[in-house]
Design an enzyme around this catalytic site. Structure first.
Site, PDB file in Angstrom:
ATOM      1  N   ARG A 125     -35.357  33.782  15.667  1.00  0.00           N
ATOM      2  CA  ARG A 125     -34.055  33.204  16.450  1.00  0.00           C
ATOM      3  C   ARG A 125     -34.239  31.739  16.670  1.00  0.00           C
ATOM      4  O   ARG A 125     -35.147  31.009  17.067  1.00  0.00           O
ATOM      5  CB  ARG A 125     -33.942  33.979  17.668  1.00  0.00           C
ATOM      6  CG  ARG A 125     -32.539  33.706  18.158  1.00  0.00           C
ATOM      7  CD  ARG A 125     -32.194  34.550  19.617  1.00  0.00           C
ATOM      8  NE  ARG A 125     -31.002  34.701  19.757  1.00  0.00           N
ATOM      9  CZ  ARG A 125     -30.423  34.622  21.116  1.00  0.00           C
ATOM     10  NH1 ARG A 125     -31.105  34.650  22.159  1.00  0.00           N
ATOM     11  NH2 ARG A 125     -29.384  35.036  21.414  1.00  0.00           N
ATOM     12  N   ASP A 251     -26.443  43.684  24.097  1.00  0.00           N
ATOM     13  CA  ASP A 251     -26.710  42.366  24.854  1.00  0.00           C
ATOM     14  C   ASP A 251     -27.191  42.643  25.988  1.00  0.00           C
ATOM     15  O   ASP A 251     -27.365  41.610  26.962  1.00  0.00           O
ATOM     16  CB  ASP A 251     -25.652  41.322  24.746  1.00  0.00           C
ATOM     17  CG  ASP A 251     -26.150  40.210  25.230  1.00  0.00           C
ATOM     18  OD1 ASP A 251     -27.250  39.682  24.853  1.00  0.00           O
ATOM     19  OD2 ASP A 251     -25.403  39.145  25.787  1.00  0.00           O
ATOM     20  N   ASN A 256     -26.684  35.390  32.053  1.00  0.00           N
ATOM     21  CA  ASN A 256     -25.621  34.221  32.068  1.00  0.00           C
ATOM     22  C   ASN A 256     -24.224  34.687  31.923  1.00  0.00           C
ATOM     23  O   ASN A 256     -23.196  33.845  32.057  1.00  0.00           O
ATOM     24  CB  ASN A 256     -25.938  33.347  31.008  1.00  0.00           C
ATOM     25  CG  ASN A 256     -26.971  32.380  30.980  1.00  0.00           C
ATOM     26  OD1 ASN A 256     -27.188  31.904  32.123  1.00  0.00           O
ATOM     27  ND2 ASN A 256     -27.582  32.306  30.061  1.00  0.00           N
TER      28      ASN A 256
HETATM   29  C1  0GY Z   1     -27.343  36.325  24.539  1.00  0.00           C
HETATM   30  C2  0GY Z   1     -26.579  35.263  25.148  1.00  0.00           C
HETATM   31  C3  0GY Z   1     -27.164  34.442  25.878  1.00  0.00           C
HETATM   32  C4  0GY Z   1     -28.375  34.107  26.253  1.00  0.00           C
HETATM   33  C5  0GY Z   1     -29.582  34.111  25.472  1.00  0.00           C
HETATM   34  O1  0GY Z   1     -31.507  33.594  24.675  1.00  0.00           O
HETATM   35  C6  0GY Z   1     -30.617  33.473  25.643  1.00  0.00           C
HETATM   36  O2  0GY Z   1     -31.002  32.906  26.715  1.00  0.00           O
HETATM   37  O3  0GY Z   1     -29.044  34.402  24.231  1.00  0.00           O
HETATM   38  C7  0GY Z   1     -26.100  33.450  26.603  1.00  0.00           C
HETATM   39  O4  0GY Z   1     -26.197  32.868  27.617  1.00  0.00           O
HETATM   40  O5  0GY Z   1     -24.872  33.360  25.969  1.00  0.00           O
HETATM   41  O6  0GY Z   1     -27.437  36.736  23.325  1.00  0.00           O
HETATM   42  O7  0GY Z   1     -28.085  37.062  25.214  1.00  0.00           O
END
Ligand code: 0GY
Length: 298
Positions: A125, A251, A256
């Site tokens: 990623r 998800d 967040n």
């Molecule tokens: C998601 C979205 C978020 C966070 C992350 O890797 C992460 O911390 O992807 C977000 O804060 O929008 O896909 O989990």
């Protein structure tokens, strides 16, 4: 429902999600979820921008069963940095029902990459969302991309829609399939056939190996939760334009998300609104993720 706000503003995940009305087809895959910690076993990264509450593999399996899903693709989240141990531990204890997307840095050795592959990782990623990461230089990402491509892996890209124009040449130069997180994060108050979303739809047309996760209505919606109706036209346009290149996921545990605590049963009920036929649902939930993550079983 009680309020589940934690002291840092992010909410803990829903303790008792509803049972969805929509029955997913047999073998359905949740192609975007996370495991967090537990922090006392798999500590969070010192460089993290947020501290989640734990969301463990056993809790993930319980949710998956409740929702009527069979497999999971666990995506490394930024709060664990490039320490993929929680992800690998979850896959190892999944009985073959989970695969993963890792975060790696340029100092990873070929041996370590092969070990990740053997453990069930099928992608990396790259995160361009500034509130989540200090982004890496493009030459470093290109170097990583060149090294993972021969493994047959893909690259999950997470970006803010307004930055697509600036980033798209770089994305298109990457030598591996691309999987876009969360529909490219459209501003759903803008028209579904307007310039911004057209740019994303056109971006997907530029190569036939660009996939899209039609995920996160709970993040994208501007409506009062849990009504995600404003996101439906965007998801539906992608599903109907690229039915063989879409994926869906919960998800969970929704890092967040400060506006509300999503009920995953309601998220599952979003699926038939963006993929209205049984044929589209079969592609979205089974055929496509199986082709990308378990190709040897297809
Ligand atoms: C998601 C979205 C978020 C966070 C992350 O890797 C992460 O911390 O992807 C977000 O804060 O929008 O896909 O989990």
């Amino acid at each position: 429902m009680a309020d589940f706000v934690m002291d840092f503003g992010w909410r803990v995940w829903h303790p008792s999600p509803s049972s969805p009305a929509f029955a997913a087809p047999a073998g359905a895959v949740d192609a975007h979820c996370h495991v967090f910690g537990p922090g006392d076993v798999f500590p969070y990264a010192p460089s993290r921008k947020y501290t989640p509450c734990d969301g463990t593999k056993d809790q993930l399996w319980a949710l998956r069963k409740h929702l009527g899903f069979s497999r999971s693709v666990i995506v490394q989240a930024t709060c664990h940095g490039a320490d993929n141990r929680a992800l690998i531990d979850a896959i190892a204890h999944s009985g073959g029902t989970a695969r993963g997307v890792a975060t790696v840095t340029r100092d990873i050795t070929d041996e370590q990459l092969h070990a990740l592959h053997a453990a069930g990782v099928r992608g990396v990623r790259f995160n361009f969302v500034k509130r989540l990461v200090d982004s890496l230089p493009h030459d470093e990402l290109k170097e990583i991309a060149a090294r993972i491509a021969p493994l047959g892996w893909h690259i999950v890209i997470y970006f803010v829609a307004d930055e697509l124009e600036e980033l798209s040449d770089f994305f298109l130069s990457l030598p591996a399939p691309l999987v876009v997180d969360h529909m490219g994060t459209p501003d759903v108050s803008r028209p579904v056939d307007g310039a911004d979303f057209n740019r994303f739809v056109d971006f997907m047309a530029a190569r036939d190996d660009i996939w899209c996760k039609v995920t996160c209505p709970e993040r994208l919606s501007k409506q009062t939760p849990p009504f995600y109706g404003d996101v439906i036209p965007f998801g539906r346009r992608i599903v109907e334009t690229y039915p063989d290149r879409v994926l869906w996921g919960t998800d969970w545990p929704h890092p967040n998300l400060k506006t509300h605590t999503p009920d995953e049963g309601q998220l599952v009920d979003f699926i038939p609104q963006i993929a209205p036929t049984a044929a589209l649902q079969q592609k979205l939930l089974v055929d496509n993720p199986m082709r990308l993550y378990w190709p040897e079983e297809v």
